[in-house]
Design a protein around this motif. Structure first.
Motif, PDB file in Angstrom:
ATOM      1  N   ASP A   1      46.559  91.751 -10.400  1.00  0.00           N
ATOM      2  CA  ASP A   1      47.149  91.955 -11.715  1.00  0.00           C
ATOM      3  C   ASP A   1      47.949  90.758 -12.218  1.00  0.00           C
ATOM      4  O   ASP A   1      48.028  90.522 -13.409  1.00  0.00           O
ATOM      5  CB  ASP A   1      48.056  93.194 -11.662  1.00  0.00           C
ATOM      6  CG  ASP A   1      48.659  93.544 -12.997  1.00  0.00           C
ATOM      7  OD1 ASP A   1      47.905  93.656 -13.973  1.00  0.00           O
ATOM      8  OD2 ASP A   1      49.889  93.704 -13.062  1.00  0.00           O
ATOM      9  N   MET A   2      48.576  90.016 -11.311  1.00  0.00           N
ATOM     10  CA  MET A   2      49.486  88.947 -11.731  1.00  0.00           C
ATOM     11  C   MET A   2      49.438  87.808 -10.726  1.00  0.00           C
ATOM     12  O   MET A   2      49.317  88.039  -9.518  1.00  0.00           O
ATOM     13  CB  MET A   2      50.915  89.499 -11.817  1.00  0.00           C
ATOM     14  CG  MET A   2      52.005  88.464 -12.024  1.00  0.00           C
ATOM     15  SD  MET A   2      51.979  87.653 -13.634  1.00  0.00           S
ATOM     16  CE  MET A   2      52.835  88.870 -14.619  1.00  0.00           C
ATOM     17  N   GLN A   3      49.572  86.578 -11.244  1.00  0.00           N
ATOM     18  CA  GLN A   3      49.713  85.404 -10.392  1.00  0.00           C
ATOM     19  C   GLN A   3      51.038  84.733 -10.759  1.00  0.00           C
ATOM     20  O   GLN A   3      51.241  84.330 -11.904  1.00  0.00           O
ATOM     21  CB  GLN A   3      48.553  84.433 -10.598  1.00  0.00           C
ATOM     22  CG  GLN A   3      47.228  85.011 -10.156  1.00  0.00           C
ATOM     23  CD  GLN A   3      46.107  84.013 -10.321  1.00  0.00           C
ATOM     24  OE1 GLN A   3      46.130  82.956  -9.704  1.00  0.00           O
ATOM     25  NE2 GLN A   3      45.135  84.353 -11.153  1.00  0.00           N
ATOM     26  N   TYR A   4      51.920  84.628  -9.771  1.00  0.00           N
ATOM     27  CA  TYR A   4      53.221  83.997  -9.969  1.00  0.00           C
ATOM     28  C   TYR A   4      53.147  82.516  -9.610  1.00  0.00           C
ATOM     29  O   TYR A   4      52.399  82.120  -8.726  1.00  0.00           O
ATOM     30  CB  TYR A   4      54.287  84.678  -9.110  1.00  0.00           C
ATOM     31  CG  TYR A   4      54.539  86.119  -9.477  1.00  0.00           C
ATOM     32  CD1 TYR A   4      55.100  86.452 -10.703  1.00  0.00           C
ATOM     33  CD2 TYR A   4      54.201  87.148  -8.608  1.00  0.00           C
ATOM     34  CE1 TYR A   4      55.322  87.778 -11.052  1.00  0.00           C
ATOM     35  CE2 TYR A   4      54.431  88.474  -8.944  1.00  0.00           C
ATOM     36  CZ  TYR A   4      54.993  88.778 -10.167  1.00  0.00           C
ATOM     37  OH  TYR A   4      55.207  90.090 -10.504  1.00  0.00           O
ATOM     38  N   PHE A   5      53.985  81.726 -10.279  1.00  0.00           N
ATOM     39  CA  PHE A   5      54.042  80.280 -10.058  1.00  0.00           C
ATOM     40  C   PHE A   5      52.649  79.657 -10.197  1.00  0.00           C
ATOM     41  O   PHE A   5      52.234  78.825  -9.396  1.00  0.00           O
ATOM     42  CB  PHE A   5      54.669  79.951  -8.694  1.00  0.00           C
ATOM     43  CG  PHE A   5      56.124  80.333  -8.602  1.00  0.00           C
ATOM     44  CD1 PHE A   5      57.104  79.497  -9.124  1.00  0.00           C
ATOM     45  CD2 PHE A   5      56.505  81.525  -8.009  1.00  0.00           C
ATOM     46  CE1 PHE A   5      58.451  79.855  -9.043  1.00  0.00           C
ATOM     47  CE2 PHE A   5      57.846  81.881  -7.933  1.00  0.00           C
ATOM     48  CZ  PHE A   5      58.825  81.047  -8.452  1.00  0.00           C
ATOM     49  N   SER A   6      51.947  80.065 -11.245  1.00  0.00           N
ATOM     50  CA  SER A   6      50.577  79.589 -11.451  1.00  0.00           C
ATOM     51  C   SER A   6      50.522  78.073 -11.631  1.00  0.00           C
ATOM     52  O   SER A   6      49.511  77.451 -11.288  1.00  0.00           O
ATOM     53  CB  SER A   6      49.939  80.294 -12.639  1.00  0.00           C
ATOM     54  OG  SER A   6      50.707  80.085 -13.822  1.00  0.00           O
ATOM     55  N   ASP A   7      51.596  77.471 -12.116  1.00  0.00           N
ATOM     56  CA  ASP A   7      51.614  76.022 -12.282  1.00  0.00           C
ATOM     57  C   ASP A   7      51.769  75.286 -10.953  1.00  0.00           C
ATOM     58  O   ASP A   7      51.570  74.073 -10.875  1.00  0.00           O
ATOM     59  CB  ASP A   7      52.727  75.596 -13.239  1.00  0.00           C
ATOM     60  CG  ASP A   7      54.107  76.064 -12.805  1.00  0.00           C
ATOM     61  OD1 ASP A   7      54.220  77.194 -12.271  1.00  0.00           O
ATOM     62  OD2 ASP A   7      55.082  75.308 -12.994  1.00  0.00           O
TER      63      ASP A   7
END
Length: 138
Positions: free
Chosen positions: A104-110
Motif C-alpha cells: 500500500d505504501m513505500q516510505y522514504f521512496s527518495d
C-alpha cells in the motif's frame, strides 16, 4: 485478519496479534536497509499485541519517534514500534500464512537505491514528507 500468532526463530519470543492490516508497507530508509539487509516489508499490527518472552527482547531506539525490537537469543527482527501511539509494525515474513496482502505504501521512496524497484503502484512518501509528518512527535 484476526489473531495471528508467530514466534522468533528460536521460539523464545511468541507474539499474538489481534488484527493485522492486509495493506503492508515497505520502507527504503538506510536504517531499515541496514537493519535487515533490504527494504523493510511490514504489516501494521496496531496496539493489540500480546508478547510472551518479552525478557528476551532488546529494544533499540532507531529514530526520535520509534524503536525496534529483536530477540536477544536468535536475533530475529520482531517489530518497529511507534513511541507516540504504541503501534507495532512487524516483518511480513513473521506471518507466513497471511493471505490477501497488498503493498500500500513505500516510505522514504527518495532513498530507494537504483539497484531494485517494484512494479506495484503505491502511495509514496519522501524523506521530507516523513520528517514533516513526524515533526510534531520529535
Amino acid at each position: 485478519m484476526a489473531n495471528s500468532t508467530t514466534n522468533c526463530l528460536c521460539g523464545a519470543v511468541k507474539i499474538t496479534v489481534e488484527n493485522i492490516n492486509p495493506k503492508f508497507t515497505v520502507c527504503h530508509c538506510q536504517t531499515c536497509r541496514t537493519w535487515g539487509g533490504a527494504p523493510f516489508f511490514a504489516v501494521k499490527c496496531g496496539t493489540k499485541v500480546k508478547i510472551e518472552g518479552d525478557d528476551k527482547i532488546n529494544l533499540f531506539k532507531s529514530s526520535s519517534w520509534a524503536s525496534r525490537g529483536f530477540c536477544t537469543e536468535c536475533g530475529t527482527h520482531l517489530f518497529y514500534k511507534l513511541d507516540a501511539t504504541g503501534e507495532y509494525n512487524m516483518p511480513v515474513g513473521l506471518f507466513p500464512d497471511l493471505q490477501g496482502l497488498t503493498m500500500d505504501m513505500q516510505y522514504f521512496s527518495d532513498m530507494r537505491p537504483s539497484y531494485y524497484c517494484f512494479s506495484n503502484e503505491t502511495k509514496e512518501m519522501t524523506t521530507d514528507e516523513i520528517m514533516a509528518y513526524f515533526a510534531t512527535q520529535m
